[in-house]
Design an enzyme around this catalytic site. Structure first.
Site, PDB file in Angstrom:
ATOM      1  N   GLU A 234      -7.075  19.063 -35.098  1.00  0.00           N
ATOM      2  CA  GLU A 234      -8.342  18.402 -34.743  1.00  0.00           C
ATOM      3  C   GLU A 234      -8.132  17.353 -33.651  1.00  0.00           C
ATOM      4  O   GLU A 234      -8.936  17.223 -32.726  1.00  0.00           O
ATOM      5  CB  GLU A 234      -8.951  17.746 -35.984  1.00  0.00           C
ATOM      6  CG  GLU A 234      -9.425  18.761 -37.015  1.00  0.00           C
ATOM      7  CD  GLU A 234      -9.738  18.096 -38.338  1.00  0.00           C
ATOM      8  OE1 GLU A 234     -10.888  17.697 -38.526  1.00  0.00           O
ATOM      9  OE2 GLU A 234      -8.834  17.954 -39.181  1.00  0.00           O
TER      10      GLU A 234
ATOM     11  N   ASN B  73       0.815  -1.219   0.000  1.00  0.00           N
ATOM     12  CA  ASN B  73       0.000   0.000   0.000  1.00  0.00           C
ATOM     13  C   ASN B  73       0.849   1.271   0.000  1.00  0.00           C
ATOM     14  O   ASN B  73       0.589   2.195  -0.768  1.00  0.00           O
ATOM     15  CB  ASN B  73      -0.956  -0.004   1.200  1.00  0.00           C
ATOM     16  CG  ASN B  73      -1.943  -1.154   1.127  1.00  0.00           C
ATOM     17  OD1 ASN B  73      -2.044  -1.815   0.086  1.00  0.00           O
ATOM     18  ND2 ASN B  73      -2.647  -1.410   2.211  1.00  0.00           N
TER      19      ASN B  73
ATOM     20  N   SER C 137      -6.218  14.265 -48.439  1.00  0.00           N
ATOM     21  CA  SER C 137      -7.393  13.424 -48.567  1.00  0.00           C
ATOM     22  C   SER C 137      -7.141  12.414 -49.672  1.00  0.00           C
ATOM     23  O   SER C 137      -6.521  12.736 -50.677  1.00  0.00           O
ATOM     24  CB  SER C 137      -8.613  14.276 -48.915  1.00  0.00           C
ATOM     25  OG  SER C 137      -9.593  13.479 -49.563  1.00  0.00           O
TER      26      SER C 137
ATOM     27  N   LYS D 135      -7.150  18.859 -51.042  1.00  0.00           N
ATOM     28  CA  LYS D 135      -7.287  19.027 -49.603  1.00  0.00           C
ATOM     29  C   LYS D 135      -5.967  19.008 -48.843  1.00  0.00           C
ATOM     30  O   LYS D 135      -5.062  18.248 -49.144  1.00  0.00           O
ATOM     31  CB  LYS D 135      -8.173  17.915 -49.038  1.00  0.00           C
ATOM     32  CG  LYS D 135      -9.606  17.999 -49.503  1.00  0.00           C
ATOM     33  CD  LYS D 135     -10.427  18.881 -48.607  1.00  0.00           C
ATOM     34  CE  LYS D 135     -10.775  18.126 -47.345  1.00  0.00           C
ATOM     35  NZ  LYS D 135     -11.837  18.742 -46.595  1.00  0.00           N
TER      36      LYS D 135
ATOM     37  N   HIS E  25     -18.022  36.639 -30.134  1.00  0.00           N
ATOM     38  CA  HIS E  25     -19.095  35.855 -30.787  1.00  0.00           C
ATOM     39  C   HIS E  25     -18.660  35.375 -32.179  1.00  0.00           C
ATOM     40  O   HIS E  25     -19.507  35.106 -33.027  1.00  0.00           O
ATOM     41  CB  HIS E  25     -20.388  36.669 -30.923  1.00  0.00           C
ATOM     42  CG  HIS E  25     -20.773  37.439 -29.701  1.00  0.00           C
ATOM     43  ND1 HIS E  25     -21.628  36.951 -28.739  1.00  0.00           N
ATOM     44  CD2 HIS E  25     -20.378  38.669 -29.260  1.00  0.00           C
ATOM     45  CE1 HIS E  25     -21.770  37.855 -27.781  1.00  0.00           C
ATOM     46  NE2 HIS E  25     -21.014  38.897 -28.070  1.00  0.00           N
TER      47      HIS E  25
END
Ligand code: ARG
Length: 463
Positions: A295, A115, A282, A288, A161
């Site tokens: 991400e 422990n 891609s 791409k 915003h």
């Protein structure tokens, strides 16, 4: 596979070995072998202390300490055979030590328990991770400082915003993240200072009747002091929770920045170009270039915060002192630490390599009536009208420009005067974005001079 004989470490009162399922649910060796180096360091310190206090003979202690080094080198060389029947790293190491040095190995576990042993090992492991995270953060902050210094006066739109608000500087935006990551740094340092107490010697839960010297083991393992309550020492996992919570907040910061990089690198924004080294293509769309690293960094916060929640749930109902539930502490922390380090390194790499597209940033900075506040402030300062009225006048001018499909500086003086007679030619001076940012000289504002001052301050702080 279950062994029919009882456990060699604790099987004295058992007639039979565990069921295979029992062994599978009970064993932690599959993951706690990651703490082998910490376990062996703890055992070596413990053996030295047992000899210094006369609990163990010098020759037994020397054999144990030497044998443990052999075990470590076997593990590091990948030559060690881990056994599930031996449950965990502690018993795997001790069993191998016994094969190497014989019966003296059995004396190592005097005045200790698994422990306090596991609490010590895990603390040492988490402490190493805190140190690594601190280094990772420092490297990331340096990369941000380099970006901020290069672009202290590059104008770009500032958003609220995600709508154009007021022009800011690239350097100012980079420095906002420096502030966040510096707070992460300070949280990790706080956690490190608080966790740096040694559980070793708390034994199973109550301390020990042997005349041990806990200061000695604490010092040998780089702790500031021994933990002061044996029940708490073996049942505390706050250090892991503090690490996970600091890691969660840091991962949240990384995720916010990653989100901005995803937006900024899109064809609609083109604020930054990420390097090929930190982008992917891609398989179907040849044009791409995807910000996958950003991400994935954005996603990491999910598992890191998940680990934090999971360990909170493991701990919340546990009576004092140790319960086997606590064995579930490690995998979450291991995974969170691995992913935090990876996210920090990937973000550092992306920041170092990325190129700010200055002309796109500048063009965007001037669009969207971004200097409307400067116009309102000018009306207060020069025409002497109350801010609320200035706000209204400016709003009318914005509507006028919008109806004409132009920006504020494209309105003629006559058009402006038709809304407020007090407007003079001087107003065009404040409608330019360069002037706008340069005027924001309040402490912590976006003016290039303020940004440069903050870069200099952080460089000094980091050393
Ligand atoms: N493998 C255990 C853990 O990770 C070690 C401690 C075992 N202690 C016990 N009393 N069974 O927590």
């Amino acid at each position: 596979m279950g062994d029919t004989s009882s456990n060699q470490m604790w099987g004295g009162r058992f007639a039979a070995g565990p069921d295979a399922i029992m062994e599978a649910i009970n064993a932690s060796i599959g993951f706690d072998k990651r703490m082998a180096a910490q376990d062996i360091a703890g055992s070596r310190a413990h053996a030295a202390m047992l000899a210094a206090t006369g609990i163990l003979s010098d020759s037994d202690a020397a054999a144990i300490r030497e044998g443990l080094l052999t075990v470590l080198s076997e593990i590091e060389a990948g030559k060690f055979t881990f056994s599930t029947a031996l449950e965990d790293i502690h018993m795997n190491v001790e069993a191998r030590l016994k094969t190497l040095i014989g019966d003296a190995a059995g004396r190592l576990h005097t005045a200790r328990s698994r422990n306090d042993q596991v609490a010590t090992d895990f603390r040492l492991w988490v402490r190493d991770q805190i140190d690594a995270a601190i280094e990772g953060l420092q490297a990331l902050i340096r990369a941000l400082l380099a970006q901020a210094e290069a672009g202290a006066d590059w104008v770009m739109p500032g958003f609220t915003h995600l709508q154009t608000a007021q022009p800011v500087t690239w350097g100012h935006h980079m420095m906002a993240y420096v502030e966040m990551f510096a707070r992460d740094l300070s949280r990790l340092r706080d956690a490190r200072a608080r966790m740096n107490e040694c559980p070793l010697g708390a034994a199973a839960l109550a301390g020990t009747s042997f005349p041990i010297n806990r200061d000695m083991t604490a010092q040998a393992l780089g702790f500031d002091r021994p933990a002061a309550n044996s029940l708490d020492a073996v049942s505390d996992r706050d250090f892991a929770l503090e690490f996970l919570s600091a890691a969660s907040i840091c991962a949240m910061h990384l995720s916010r920045f990653a989100e901005e990089l995803v937006i900024w690198s899109s064809a609609q924004f083109r604020f930054v170009t990420l390097s090929d080294r930190f982008s992917t293509g891609s398989s179907i769309m040849p044009q791409k270039k995807n910000p996958d690293a950003a991400e994935l960094i954005r996603a990491k916060v999910g598992r890191i915060f998940g680990a934090n929640v999971a360990l909170m749930m493991v701990m919340k109902g546990l009576p004092l002192a140790y319960s086997k539930d606590m064995q579930e502490d490690k995998e979450q922390v291991f995974d969170a630490a691995d992913n935090l380090m990876l996210a920090l390194a990937a973000m550092e790499g992306m920041v170092k390599d990325m190129t700010a597209n200055r002309s796109n940033l500048a063009a965007a900075a001037g669009s969207g009536f971004s200097t409307a506040t400067d116009l309102a402030d000018w009306l207060v300062r020069v025409a002497g009208i109350p801010f609320r009225d200035a706000h209204h006048v400016t709003g009318t001018l914005v509507a006028m420009a919008e109806a004409q499909g132009c920006d504020l500086p494209d309105l003629t003086l006559a058009q402006m005067q038709s809304v407020h007679a007090g407007i003079t030619d001087d107003v065009f001076g404040v409608l330019g974005v360069e002037n706008s940012v340069a005027s924001r000289m309040s402490y912590g504002g976006t003016a290039p001079a303020q940004v440069r001052a903050q870069v200099a301050r952080w460089k000094e702080v980091l050393g």
